[in-house]
Design a protein around this motif. Structure first.
Motif, PDB file in Angstrom:
ATOM      1  N   VAL A 271       0.860  -1.177   0.000  1.00  0.00           N
ATOM      2  CA  VAL A 271       0.000   0.000   0.000  1.00  0.00           C
ATOM      3  C   VAL A 271       0.900   1.233   0.000  1.00  0.00           C
ATOM      4  N   MET A 272       0.880   1.976  -1.098  1.00  0.00           N
ATOM      5  CA  MET A 272       1.746   3.139  -1.247  1.00  0.00           C
ATOM      6  C   MET A 272       0.865   4.364  -1.499  1.00  0.00           C
ATOM      7  N   PHE A 273       1.262   5.498  -0.923  1.00  0.00           N
ATOM      8  CA  PHE A 273       0.387   6.675  -1.001  1.00  0.00           C
ATOM      9  C   PHE A 273       1.200   7.946  -1.192  1.00  0.00           C
ATOM     10  N   SER A 274       0.557   8.924  -1.844  1.00  0.00           N
ATOM     11  CA  SER A 274       1.235  10.182  -2.151  1.00  0.00           C
ATOM     12  C   SER A 274       0.201  11.241  -2.464  1.00  0.00           C
ATOM     13  N   GLY A 275       0.661  12.451  -2.748  1.00  0.00           N
ATOM     14  CA  GLY A 275      -0.217  13.533  -3.172  1.00  0.00           C
ATOM     15  C   GLY A 275      -0.590  14.495  -2.081  1.00  0.00           C
ATOM     16  N   GLU A 276      -0.792  13.995  -0.869  1.00  0.00           N
ATOM     17  CA  GLU A 276      -1.137  14.803   0.294  1.00  0.00           C
ATOM     18  C   GLU A 276      -0.538  14.136   1.529  1.00  0.00           C
ATOM     19  N   VAL A 277      -0.608  14.840   2.659  1.00  0.00           N
ATOM     20  CA  VAL A 277      -0.148  14.245   3.919  1.00  0.00           C
ATOM     21  C   VAL A 277      -1.143  13.169   4.343  1.00  0.00           C
ATOM     22  N   MET A 278      -0.647  11.980   4.628  1.00  0.00           N
ATOM     23  CA  MET A 278      -1.512  10.888   5.073  1.00  0.00           C
ATOM     24  C   MET A 278      -1.847  11.064   6.555  1.00  0.00           C
ATOM     25  N   PRO A 279      -3.136  11.240   6.911  1.00  0.00           N
ATOM     26  CA  PRO A 279      -3.508  11.317   8.317  1.00  0.00           C
ATOM     27  C   PRO A 279      -3.221   9.983   9.020  1.00  0.00           C
ATOM     28  N   VAL A 280      -2.549  10.040  10.143  1.00  0.00           N
ATOM     29  CA  VAL A 280      -2.122   8.809  10.821  1.00  0.00           C
ATOM     30  C   VAL A 280      -3.310   7.937  11.205  1.00  0.00           C
ATOM     31  N   LYS A 281      -4.429   8.552  11.577  1.00  0.00           N
ATOM     32  CA  LYS A 281      -5.573   7.730  11.993  1.00  0.00           C
ATOM     33  C   LYS A 281      -6.081   6.877  10.825  1.00  0.00           C
ATOM     34  N   TYR A 289      -6.288  -3.702   9.653  1.00  0.00           N
ATOM     35  CA  TYR A 289      -6.944  -4.752   8.872  1.00  0.00           C
ATOM     36  C   TYR A 289      -5.981  -5.505   7.954  1.00  0.00           C
ATOM     37  N   LEU A 290      -4.906  -4.824   7.533  1.00  0.00           N
ATOM     38  CA  LEU A 290      -3.917  -5.464   6.666  1.00  0.00           C
ATOM     39  C   LEU A 290      -2.533  -5.303   7.294  1.00  0.00           C
ATOM     40  N   PRO A 291      -2.307  -5.964   8.437  1.00  0.00           N
ATOM     41  CA  PRO A 291      -1.067  -5.742   9.194  1.00  0.00           C
ATOM     42  C   PRO A 291       0.182  -6.268   8.503  1.00  0.00           C
ATOM     43  N   GLU A 292       0.038  -7.220   7.579  1.00  0.00           N
ATOM     44  CA  GLU A 292       1.207  -7.810   6.922  1.00  0.00           C
ATOM     45  C   GLU A 292       1.621  -7.053   5.662  1.00  0.00           C
ATOM     46  N   ALA A 293       0.803  -6.114   5.231  1.00  0.00           N
ATOM     47  CA  ALA A 293       1.109  -5.369   4.005  1.00  0.00           C
ATOM     48  C   ALA A 293       2.275  -4.405   4.246  1.00  0.00           C
ATOM     49  N   ARG A 294       2.908  -4.031   3.159  1.00  0.00           N
ATOM     50  CA  ARG A 294       4.018  -3.084   3.188  1.00  0.00           C
ATOM     51  C   ARG A 294       3.447  -1.689   2.915  1.00  0.00           C
ATOM     52  N   TYR A 295       3.731  -0.727   3.779  1.00  0.00           N
ATOM     53  CA  TYR A 295       3.181   0.629   3.645  1.00  0.00           C
ATOM     54  C   TYR A 295       4.311   1.610   3.379  1.00  0.00           C
ATOM     55  N   VAL A 296       4.118   2.457   2.372  1.00  0.00           N
ATOM     56  CA  VAL A 296       5.176   3.390   1.976  1.00  0.00           C
ATOM     57  C   VAL A 296       4.581   4.767   1.710  1.00  0.00           C
ATOM     58  N   ASN A 297       5.177   5.782   2.339  1.00  0.00           N
ATOM     59  CA  ASN A 297       4.827   7.174   2.078  1.00  0.00           C
ATOM     60  C   ASN A 297       5.738   7.691   0.966  1.00  0.00           C
TER      61      ASN A 297
END
Length: 508
Positions: A271-281, A289-297
């Protein structure tokens, strides 16, 4: 092998997995072999009409077939520009006027609409182009004369003067970015990439070219599904999607509406995200819900080919904390300069500087706009020895006490209010951390010297003021709070600030 042309990716995948699906949407599926054949046919037709490196505006909807047309333009030795049919006619005309193109490619379905644009060149139908016989000698001649610094695409962003700016990006920039992007984040032929971004938004580049390079499959999500979370989640689950590279607001649609209570797509592993600041909540909702996924800002503007920095989430963040933007991708340098162009380092935590970028990922500039190009694509002031182009992002950043690099705000969003210099991003973060608030956008009404906070949530203004007062000085607390049912979004998935202000003016 040194990759010189983005078509090398398509050719390699068409050779290694010809019958595998490359691009799919709800109605159509195209294998790598089909994409290559379609591209060669359309490329032969376009090359007979156009000189090398000519613009090919593509007036088509977001569907798998459109991606075939992009590759046809590239096969012709030209570059493509997606012109969104839903754009206002005047904006489409400005884009076409800027490109000064000889042809406009569209479909039978949109032919009448295209004819109503007043375009002076030839309108070509993709359905006709793909019937052309392959002209092998012409395609070979175009390829032989090509350079890796030739333009691959132009994407139009909004201009401060009202005239859209066409960011032109070369093969080399996309190749360099894609090579590192796929290696760092482990893309393979097993990936199923769910495309959220419009094709005239550079987030889609991170779907399209990893697909071609790795022999993955790109699933084009219908735009309408983002207003119906159950359909969106069913799509991700049914298509066994493994990778999301989405705008922050798109991810927040699922978390705000508690979409995973309905179903959790079990195949997602990135799960990768961009464009705006990702709210931590919202990030924490996804991680629960997806604890094993890889998360990248991911951070970076269109002008530096998608992204220039990345930060992989490997620890827990509280809702009061901000996620760093991380480290530079290889072949890029990212640093901060103060107002006198002095280097800001991690030895000065908290000190603001403009985020600047050098390296091979820089765009070629703005199409037919040397004045705007010269404003932001400049010589690196730290280097007085040889030519080193640098892009000024217009974003402000700072180093934290932890030594990490953080995005602070847009230069445009740093305001002077009640004698104090304020970053609206800091105000938004403090408000968004409150229990009962989902999303926040702060805008400065300069003529009336008011900070207006638009928010989605169940709290009333008195409760918000009380909560923010525990974290911020009084002069940083917004003067007006306006509750909205949902944040209006631009077509690129970012919060639409103009629409918010228009709604505010209507309610006054």
């Amino acid at each position: 092998m040194q990759i010189q042309n983005i078509l090398n990716y398509l050719e390699a995948s068409a050779a290694s997995c010809p019958e595998k699906a490359a691009f799919e949407d709800l109605e159509h599926s195209y294998t790598f072999a089909q994409v290559q054949e379609n591209a060669r046919r359309m490329g032969s037709a376009l090359a007979a009409e156009l000189s090398p490196n000519a613009p090919v505006p593509v007036f088509m909807e977001k569907e798998a077939w459109t991606l075939n047309v992009f590759m046809g333009a590239v096969c012709a030795g030209c570059f493509y520009t997606l012109v969104e049919p839903e754009l206002p006619v005047e904006r489409v005309r400005l884009i076409l006027e800027t490109l000064d193109a000889q042809v406009l490619v569209t479909t039978e379905k949109l032919k009448e609409k295209a004819e109503g644009l007043g375009f002076q060149g030839r309108i070509l139908l993709a359905e006709d182009l793909v019937q052309t016989e392959v002209n092998q000698s012409l395609l070979e001649a175009r390829r032989k004369g090509a350079c890796d610094t030739d333009p691959l695409y132009a994407m139009f962003t909004s201009g401060s003067t009202g005239v859209p700016k066409g960011v032109v990006v070369s093969h080399r920039s996309v190749i360099d970015f894609t090579e590192h992007f796929t290696e760092i984040f482990g893309f393979t032929s097993e990936d199923v990439i769910a495309n959220q971004a419009p094709f005239d938004f550079d987030v889609s580049v991170k779907d399209l070219y990893p697909t071609l390079k790795c022999g993955a499959t790109m699933e084009v999500i219908p735009k309408k599904f983002f207003s119906v979370p159950k359909k969106l989640i069913d799509f991700l689950d049914d298509r066994k999607v493994t990778s999301l590279t989405w705008a922050v607001s798109a991810l927040c649609i699922i978390s705000m509406l508690k979409g995973f209570r309905y179903k959790v797509p079990g195949s997602i592993r990135r799960v990768m995200f961009s464009g705006e600041v990702m709210p931590v909540k919202h990030l924490n909702y996804w991680r629960s819900y997806l604890p094993e996924a890889r998360y990248v800002n991911l951070y970076g503007p269109t002008e530096i080919t998608c992204n220039c920095t990345y930060y992989e989430i490997k620890k827990d963040f509280t809702e009061e904390e901000q996620i760093p933007i991380g480290i530079a991708f290889p072949n890029e340098r990212v640093f901060l300069l103060d107002e006198e162009d002095h280097l800001v380092t991690a030895e000065n935590p908290g000190m603001l500087g403009e985020i600047c970028v050098t390296g091979t990922a820089l765009a070629l500039g703005y199409y037919a706009n040397p004045e705007k190009t010269a404003e932001v694509f400049v010589q690196n002031p730290l280097n007085r020895r040889y030519l080193e182009p640098m892009y000024r992002t217009g974003d402000l950043g700072r180093y934290g006490e932890d030594g990490e690099l953080y995005y602070a705000t847009r230069k445009d969003f740093q305001i002077k209010h009640m004698g104090h210099r304020i970053e609206l991003g800091e105000v938004e973060a403090a408000c968004q951390a409150l229990e009962g608030i989902s999303r926040v956008c702060c805008i400065y009404d300069e003529p009336n010297t008011k900070i207006i906070a638009f928010y989605v949530g169940k709290l009333e203004s008195k409760e918000i003021i009380r909560g923010m007062g525990e974290k911020l000085p009084r002069f940083m607390i917004p003067n007006v709070f306006q509750k909205v049912d949902a944040m209006p979004l631009t077509k690129n998935g970012k919060i639409d600030r103009k629409a918010l202000m228009a709604s505010y003016e209507e309610r006054k």
